[in-house]
Design a protein around this motif. Structure first.
Motif, PDB file in Angstrom:
ATOM      1  N   ASP A 104       8.276   5.563   0.035  1.00 52.23           N
ATOM      2  CA  ASP A 104       7.885   6.291  -1.266  1.00 52.23           C
ATOM      3  C   ASP A 104       5.911   6.365  -1.399  1.00 52.23           C
ATOM      4  OD1 ASP A 104       7.296   3.930  -2.017  1.00 52.23           O
ATOM      5  OD2 ASP A 104       6.820   3.523  -4.017  1.00 52.23           O
ATOM      6  N   ALA A 105       5.701   6.215   0.663  1.00 47.69           N
ATOM      7  CA  ALA A 105       4.261   7.142   0.110  1.00 47.69           C
ATOM      8  C   ALA A 105       4.211   8.175   0.011  1.00 47.69           C
ATOM      9  CB  ALA A 105       4.484   6.524   2.050  1.00 47.69           C
ATOM     10  N   ILE A 106       2.798   7.825  -0.315  1.00 43.60           N
ATOM     11  CA  ILE A 106       2.039   9.554  -0.569  1.00 43.60           C
ATOM     12  C   ILE A 106       0.389   9.980  -0.179  1.00 43.60           C
ATOM     13  CG2 ILE A 106       1.002  10.568  -2.820  1.00 43.60           C
ATOM     14  CD1 ILE A 106       3.142   9.447  -4.413  1.00 43.60           C
ATOM     15  N   VAL A 126       0.524  -1.047   0.192  1.00 44.33           N
ATOM     16  CA  VAL A 126       0.043   0.255  -0.328  1.00 44.33           C
ATOM     17  C   VAL A 126       0.451   1.334  -0.459  1.00 44.33           C
ATOM     18  CG1 VAL A 126      -1.641   1.160   0.892  1.00 44.33           C
ATOM     19  CG2 VAL A 126      -1.898  -1.632   1.198  1.00 44.33           C
ATOM     20  N   GLN A 127       0.355   2.454  -0.819  1.00 43.74           N
ATOM     21  CA  GLN A 127       1.261   3.836  -1.168  1.00 43.74           C
ATOM     22  C   GLN A 127       0.418   4.552  -0.553  1.00 43.74           C
ATOM     23  OE1 GLN A 127       2.595   4.476  -5.174  1.00 43.74           O
ATOM     24  NE2 GLN A 127       3.969   5.415  -4.652  1.00 43.74           N
ATOM     25  N   LEU A 128      -0.680   5.063  -0.288  1.00 45.50           N
ATOM     26  CA  LEU A 128      -1.435   5.739  -0.588  1.00 45.50           C
ATOM     27  C   LEU A 128      -2.107   5.894   0.437  1.00 45.50           C
ATOM     28  CD1 LEU A 128      -2.702   6.225  -4.916  1.00 45.50           C
ATOM     29  CD2 LEU A 128      -0.341   6.857  -3.453  1.00 45.50           C
ATOM     30  N   ALA A 152      10.485  -0.107  -8.955  1.00 50.30           N
ATOM     31  CA  ALA A 152      10.043  -0.088  -7.313  1.00 50.30           C
ATOM     32  C   ALA A 152      10.414  -0.418  -6.473  1.00 50.30           C
ATOM     33  CB  ALA A 152       8.711  -0.280  -7.276  1.00 50.30           C
ATOM     34  N   VAL A 153      11.161  -0.944  -6.090  1.00 51.18           N
ATOM     35  CA  VAL A 153      12.305  -1.675  -4.997  1.00 51.18           C
ATOM     36  C   VAL A 153      12.722  -0.562  -5.434  1.00 51.18           C
ATOM     37  CG1 VAL A 153      14.074  -3.649  -4.481  1.00 51.18           C
ATOM     38  CG2 VAL A 153      11.532  -4.100  -5.327  1.00 51.18           C
ATOM     39  N   ARG A 154      14.063  -0.460  -6.275  1.00 51.20           N
ATOM     40  CA  ARG A 154      14.836   0.731  -6.480  1.00 51.20           C
ATOM     41  C   ARG A 154      14.463   1.863  -6.152  1.00 51.20           C
ATOM     42  NH1 ARG A 154      16.055  -2.044 -11.226  1.00 51.20           N
ATOM     43  NH2 ARG A 154      14.719  -0.317 -12.264  1.00 51.20           N
ATOM     44  N   ARG A 155      13.464   2.653  -6.020  1.00 49.42           N
ATOM     45  CA  ARG A 155      12.717   3.887  -6.074  1.00 49.42           C
ATOM     46  C   ARG A 155      13.111   3.486  -4.324  1.00 49.42           C
ATOM     47  NH1 ARG A 155       8.326   6.678  -5.072  1.00 49.42           N
ATOM     48  NH2 ARG A 155       8.847   8.747  -5.727  1.00 49.42           N
ATOM     49  N   ARG A 156      11.856   3.094  -3.717  1.00 49.91           N
ATOM     50  CA  ARG A 156      12.054   2.535  -2.093  1.00 49.91           C
ATOM     51  C   ARG A 156      13.262   2.299  -1.552  1.00 49.91           C
ATOM     52  NH1 ARG A 156       8.451  -1.545  -3.641  1.00 49.91           N
ATOM     53  NH2 ARG A 156       9.827  -2.545  -2.694  1.00 49.91           N
ATOM     54  N   ASP A 157      14.324   1.839  -1.961  1.00 50.29           N
ATOM     55  CA  ASP A 157      15.742   1.791  -1.675  1.00 50.29           C
ATOM     56  C   ASP A 157      16.723   3.336  -1.613  1.00 50.29           C
ATOM     57  OD1 ASP A 157      15.809  -1.738  -1.035  1.00 50.29           O
ATOM     58  OD2 ASP A 157      16.707  -1.243  -2.785  1.00 50.29           O
ATOM     59  N   THR A 158      16.284   4.050  -2.841  1.00 50.21           N
ATOM     60  CA  THR A 158      17.229   5.286  -2.964  1.00 50.21           C
ATOM     61  C   THR A 158      16.249   6.126  -2.073  1.00 50.21           C
ATOM     62  OG1 THR A 158      17.192   4.754  -5.247  1.00 50.21           O
ATOM     63  CG2 THR A 158      17.298   7.396  -4.265  1.00 50.21           C
ATOM     64  N   LEU A 159      15.011   5.556  -2.072  1.00 53.95           N
ATOM     65  CA  LEU A 159      13.811   6.897  -0.832  1.00 53.95           C
ATOM     66  C   LEU A 159      15.097   6.920   0.585  1.00 53.95           C
ATOM     67  CD1 LEU A 159      11.205   7.587  -2.241  1.00 53.95           C
ATOM     68  CD2 LEU A 159      12.186   8.930  -1.797  1.00 53.95           C
ATOM     69  N   ARG A 160      14.925   5.592   0.653  1.00 50.82           N
ATOM     70  CA  ARG A 160      15.201   4.970   2.188  1.00 50.82           C
ATOM     71  C   ARG A 160      17.009   5.531   2.695  1.00 50.82           C
ATOM     72  NH1 ARG A 160      13.896   0.451   1.552  1.00 50.82           N
ATOM     73  NH2 ARG A 160      11.590   0.376   2.574  1.00 50.82           N
ATOM     74  N   ASN A 161      17.935   5.741   1.810  1.00 49.37           N
ATOM     75  CA  ASN A 161      18.849   6.093   1.874  1.00 49.37           C
ATOM     76  C   ASN A 161      19.243   7.089   1.676  1.00 49.37           C
ATOM     77  OD1 ASN A 161      19.788   3.166   1.689  1.00 49.37           O
ATOM     78  ND2 ASN A 161      20.534   3.254  -0.821  1.00 49.37           N
ATOM     79  N   TRP A 162      18.308   7.725   1.311  1.00 47.48           N
ATOM     80  CA  TRP A 162      18.696  10.244   1.677  1.00 47.48           C
ATOM     81  C   TRP A 162      18.039   9.598   2.510  1.00 47.48           C
ATOM     82  CZ3 TRP A 162      15.929  10.440  -4.091  1.00 47.48           C
ATOM     83  CH2 TRP A 162      16.608  10.669  -4.717  1.00 47.48           C
ATOM     84  N   ARG A 163      16.933   9.311   3.497  1.00 46.21           N
ATOM     85  CA  ARG A 163      16.112   9.738   4.828  1.00 46.21           C
ATOM     86  C   ARG A 163      16.830   8.916   5.681  1.00 46.21           C
ATOM     87  NH1 ARG A 163      11.499  10.302   5.889  1.00 46.21           N
ATOM     88  NH2 ARG A 163      10.913   9.181   7.649  1.00 46.21           N
ATOM     89  N   ALA A 164      18.055   8.045   5.065  1.00 42.31           N
ATOM     90  CA  ALA A 164      19.222   6.994   7.392  1.00 42.31           C
ATOM     91  C   ALA A 164      20.502   7.925   6.690  1.00 42.31           C
ATOM     92  CB  ALA A 164      19.541   6.063   5.760  1.00 42.31           C
ATOM     93  N   ALA A 207      11.035  14.876  -2.894  1.00 43.68           N
ATOM     94  CA  ALA A 207       9.872  14.897  -2.846  1.00 43.68           C
ATOM     95  C   ALA A 207       9.114  13.350  -3.125  1.00 43.68           C
ATOM     96  CB  ALA A 207       9.397  15.773  -4.233  1.00 43.68           C
ATOM     97  N   ALA A 208       7.935  13.313  -2.673  1.00 42.25           N
ATOM     98  CA  ALA A 208       6.957  11.412  -3.438  1.00 42.25           C
ATOM     99  C   ALA A 208       6.232  12.275  -4.739  1.00 42.25           C
ATOM    100  CB  ALA A 208       6.386  11.833  -2.349  1.00 42.25           C
ATOM    101  N   VAL A 209       6.123  13.930  -4.401  1.00 42.38           N
ATOM    102  CA  VAL A 209       5.613  13.870  -5.434  1.00 42.38           C
ATOM    103  C   VAL A 209       5.869  15.008  -6.754  1.00 42.38           C
ATOM    104  CG1 VAL A 209       2.838  12.826  -5.306  1.00 42.38           C
ATOM    105  CG2 VAL A 209       3.975  15.284  -4.641  1.00 42.38           C
ATOM    106  N   ALA A 210       5.397  14.976  -8.120  1.00 51.88           N
ATOM    107  CA  ALA A 210       6.424  16.062  -8.721  1.00 51.88           C
ATOM    108  C   ALA A 210       5.418  17.135  -8.296  1.00 51.88           C
ATOM    109  CB  ALA A 210       5.551  15.650 -10.233  1.00 51.88           C
ATOM    110  N   THR A 211       5.874  17.733  -7.252  1.00 48.68           N
ATOM    111  CA  THR A 211       4.832  19.432  -6.827  1.00 48.68           C
ATOM    112  C   THR A 211       5.611  20.144  -7.511  1.00 48.68           C
ATOM    113  OG1 THR A 211       7.461  19.990  -5.054  1.00 48.68           O
ATOM    114  CG2 THR A 211       5.299  18.394  -4.860  1.00 48.68           C
TER     115      THR A 211
END
Length: 444
Positions: A177-179, A121-123, A407-419, A426-430
């Motif tokens: 990558d939750a929105i 679940v993402q949204l 999808a896995v690569r995107r989550r890993d990238t975001l997780r590493n940035w947070r760490a 940005a989770a969305v193209a704001t």
């Protein structure tokens, strides 16, 4: 993909000692599979949906996931994207009500458990319509704690928004990558005459409080005094400024014909009907927060001829196209809800059994004219909008794509940035965060 959506109405406030469970009243517990069939029949891929909190969350760390497991598994099988609504106007009996200061941290743990159990679940809409919930529960005296004071309202609002913010933090730790799509009522208060200007101005500041706090925006000076005078401590206020997850959010706004009000000099208000309309009011919210927008709720009680709801659908869709053509990045549209509802004509206060003919289907699951019109609208526009102007493509990972490499690569990238405590992606193209004047949108 533009997010054409509907929802399963899952309100469950307490009215006195009575739990008002719309899923029970409208037959969803028995007919959930058929309801999902109806969603697919309309060509809808996005569904506002959530488990009933009062029967799922049995205590801190105690859950009954049986209904959620069954229904969420089926949504995954169908590849329908849920926009998961975790708190919709009520809490379990053991929590008490929205005056409970422990609600926020406890709810965040519940949200984390849900996200860990359903990682695909993402949204999310963690807490639905925070402003309306606080008003109806603690200012109007209708639901839950049934208070009618400014202090009660401020306390409820503080606890609701804190629960939303803390749950976003916990969900992101499970799903980076939750929105989050805030479904909040978009309101406007019109002064009836010059003597009503001041109370109308106050109401028009109050309407922004939930989103100001949620997005970490400094409130207006008059609202700061109001919050401080009615029980919000400075450390509470600082919490909202220090915990900003705006970059992961879509601003969902709900618009009904009851969202505009006429205010008298004594502060009393009554329905104004549609005056500015969805497009006019959405611009006010967009100018304030500069976030992508989703129209997250609307409906109209149908007439005997079946034309009232169809006409309202057309008008709301025309308003969505108008704000999009004028430059608001809009991501989706929702007719709420899938089926008719019961007793919303009294805001659930009276157990009259009145069927409100607002659904795409009636309670016998027969399609209404507005259901057919919405199906046709989706077919006509679904492939057109992504090719034009500022309708954003939201980076949604559909349920069955959760384990795909991208999808896995995107989550890993975001997780590493947070760490690394780097600025979060940005989770969305704001839309641009700068206002037309060149100042930041959060500038005083």
């Amino acid at each position: 993909m533009f997010m054409f959506a509907t929802g399963i109405e899952n309100s469950y406030p307490k009215v006195g000692s009575r739990r008002v469970d719309q899923m029970a009243k409208c037959g969803h517990y028995e007919r959930w599979s058929q309801d999902f069939d109806l969603v697919e029949a309309l060509g809808i891929h996005f569904l506002r949906y959530g488990p009933p909190i009062h029967t799922t969350w049995l205590g801190d760390g105690r859950y009954d996931w049986s209904f959620a497991d069954t229904t969420m598994r089926d949504l995954h099988r169908r590849n329908i994207v849920p926009i998961v609504d975790l708190c919709h106007f009520g809490v379990p009996d053991w929590i008490g009500d929205f005056q409970n200061p422990d609600f926020g941290p406890l709810f965040a743990r519940y949200a984390r458990e849900f996200a860990a159990r359903f990682p695909w679940v993402q949204l999310y809409t963690p807490v639905n319509e925070m402003f309306i919930c606080a008003m109806f529960s603690a200012k109007y005296g209708w639901w839950n704690e049934a208070l009618t004071t400014d202090r009660g309202f401020v306390t409820a609002l503080k606890n609701l928004v804190k629960a939303n913010v803390l749950s976003m933090k916990c969900i992101l730790e499970e799903r980076p990558d939750a929105i989050f799509i805030q479904s909040e009522s978009s309101e406007y208060f019109h002064a009836e005459d010059p003597s009503a200007i001041k109370p109308a101005e106050i109401f028009n500041s109050l309407r922004f409080l939930s989103l100001d706090l949620n997005y970490g925006r400094r409130v207006d000076s008059e609202m700061f005094e109001y919050l401080m005078d009615n029980g919000m401590a400075r450390e509470d206020y600082q919490f909202f400024l220090d915990n900003r997850f705006k970059q992961h959010c879509i601003m969902g706004n709900d618009y009904y014909i009851t969202n505009e009000h006429r205010v008298a000099a004594d502060g009393e208000s009554r329905a104004a009907g549609e005056v500015f309309g969805y497009d006019g009011i959405t611009w006010q919210y967009y100018d304030r927060y500069r976030l992508p927008v989703m129209h997250t709720e609307t409906n109209m009680t149908d007439n005997a001829e079946g034309t009232a709801a169809v006409d309202w659908l057309w008008k709301q869709w025309a308003s969505v196209l108008r704000v999009r053509n004028d430059g608001v990045p809009i991501t989706g549209f929702t007719w709420y809800s899938l089926t008719d509802q019961i007793d919303w004509d009294s805001a659930l206060r009276h157990d009259n059994g009145n069927v409100n003919a607002v659904g795409l289907y009636d309670l016998d699951r027969n399609i209404r004219p507005v259901g057919a019109a919405y199906r046709d609208l989706i077919q006509d526009w679904a492939d057109v909008l992504p090719m034009q102007s500022v309708c954003l493509v939201v980076p949604v990972v559909r349920p069955q794509e959760y384990d795909e490499g991208f999808a896995v690569r995107r989550r890993d990238t975001l997780r590493n940035w947070r760490a690394r405590r780097a600025p979060p992606a940005a989770a969305v193209a704001t839309a641009a965060e700068m206002s037309p004047s060149g100042r930041g949108s959060d500038a005083p």
